[in-house]
Design a protein around this motif. Structure first.
Motif, short mmCIF file in Angstrom:
data_model
loop_
_atom_site.label_atom_id
_atom_site.label_comp_id
_atom_site.label_asym_id
_atom_site.label_seq_id
_atom_site.Cartn_x
_atom_site.Cartn_y
_atom_site.Cartn_z
N PHE A 159 12.01 53.48 -5.08
CA PHE A 159 12.29 52.06 -4.91
C PHE A 159 12.85 51.82 -3.52
O PHE A 159 13.79 52.51 -3.11
CB PHE A 159 13.27 51.57 -5.97
CG PHE A 159 12.63 51.47 -7.33
CD1 PHE A 159 12.19 50.25 -7.80
CD2 PHE A 159 12.45 52.59 -8.11
CE1 PHE A 159 11.57 50.15 -9.04
CE2 PHE A 159 11.83 52.50 -9.35
CZ PHE A 159 11.39 51.28 -9.81
N LEU A 160 12.25 50.87 -2.80
CA LEU A 160 12.64 50.55 -1.43
C LEU A 160 12.77 49.05 -1.23
O LEU A 160 12.07 48.28 -1.87
CB LEU A 160 11.57 51.03 -0.44
CG LEU A 160 11.21 52.50 -0.39
CD1 LEU A 160 9.97 52.69 0.45
CD2 LEU A 160 12.36 53.30 0.15
N SER A 161 13.63 48.67 -0.30
CA SER A 161 13.66 47.28 0.17
C SER A 161 12.61 47.16 1.26
O SER A 161 12.12 48.18 1.79
CB SER A 161 15.04 46.94 0.73
OG SER A 161 15.28 47.68 1.91
N SER A 162 12.27 45.94 1.65
CA SER A 162 11.30 45.77 2.73
C SER A 162 11.85 46.34 4.04
O SER A 162 11.09 46.89 4.84
CB SER A 162 10.89 44.31 2.88
OG SER A 162 12.00 43.51 3.17
N ALA A 163 13.15 46.25 4.24
CA ALA A 163 13.76 46.81 5.45
C ALA A 163 13.61 48.33 5.48
O ALA A 163 13.31 48.93 6.52
CB ALA A 163 15.23 46.42 5.54
N GLU A 164 13.80 48.98 4.33
CA GLU A 164 13.64 50.43 4.25
C GLU A 164 12.18 50.82 4.50
O GLU A 164 11.92 51.81 5.19
CB GLU A 164 14.09 50.94 2.88
CG GLU A 164 15.58 50.83 2.67
CD GLU A 164 16.00 51.07 1.23
OE1 GLU A 164 17.08 51.67 1.05
OE2 GLU A 164 15.28 50.66 0.31
N LEU A 165 11.25 50.04 3.98
CA LEU A 165 9.83 50.30 4.24
C LEU A 165 9.52 50.18 5.73
O LEU A 165 8.82 51.02 6.30
CB LEU A 165 8.94 49.35 3.44
CG LEU A 165 7.45 49.49 3.67
CD1 LEU A 165 6.95 50.88 3.25
CD2 LEU A 165 6.69 48.40 2.94
N MET A 166 10.07 49.17 6.36
CA MET A 166 9.85 48.99 7.80
C MET A 166 10.41 50.17 8.60
O MET A 166 9.80 50.60 9.59
CB MET A 166 10.46 47.68 8.28
CG MET A 166 9.69 46.45 7.81
SD MET A 166 7.93 46.48 8.27
CE MET A 166 8.04 46.44 10.03
N GLU A 167 11.54 50.70 8.17
CA GLU A 167 12.11 51.88 8.84
C GLU A 167 11.17 53.07 8.73
O GLU A 167 10.96 53.80 9.70
CB GLU A 167 13.47 52.24 8.22
CG GLU A 167 14.58 51.27 8.57
CD GLU A 167 15.87 51.62 7.85
OE1 GLU A 167 16.06 52.80 7.45
OE2 GLU A 167 16.69 50.71 7.67
N ILE A 168 10.59 53.27 7.56
CA ILE A 168 9.64 54.37 7.35
C ILE A 168 8.42 54.18 8.24
O ILE A 168 7.97 55.12 8.91
CB ILE A 168 9.24 54.47 5.87
CG1 ILE A 168 10.44 54.93 5.04
CG2 ILE A 168 8.05 55.41 5.68
CD1 ILE A 168 10.23 54.82 3.54
#
Length: 109
Positions: free
Chosen positions: A92-101
């Motif tokens: 489970f990720l937030s959109s901010a965490e996805l952007m970091e990846i």
């Protein structure tokens, strides 16, 4: 095993056995129903029923995915808990965490 499809002892132990795709979806629905009754990571009362139903539907259909991206903190917490009980490996990720990846992968290339 109760009408929920799992024993309370299994819930307390943190591990509920799944037997096939349909059984997994049914158990996700049952666990979410129990969590609703306990008000675990639910939205405010005005939106609770509709939002909880939608959240449950998302979880029932997304359990085969590698990632579940949402900015709904309660849904991330609830989903991570439900999936951990069932041994589902979805992250489970937030959109901010996805952007970091994505940014980290972009920088490598």
């Amino acid at each position: 095993e109760s009408a929920t499809g799992f024993a309370v002892e299994d819930l307390a132990a943190g591990s509920i056995v799944v037997e096939g795709d349909l059984n997994c979806s049914q158990k996700i629905e049952s666990i979410c129903g129990l969590l609703d009754k306990l008000n675990f990571c639910t939205d405010d009362r005005d939106k609770e029923i509709r939002s909880s139903y939608q959240d449950t539907q998302h979880l029932m259909h997304a359990w085969k995915a590698d990632y579940f991206v949402t900015d709904d903190n309660n849904l991330r917490k609830r989903g991570a808990y439900v999936y951990s009980l069932l041994g589902i490996k979805t992250i489970f990720l937030s959109s901010a965490e996805l952007m970091e990846i994505i940014s980290a992968q972009y920088k490598k290339h």
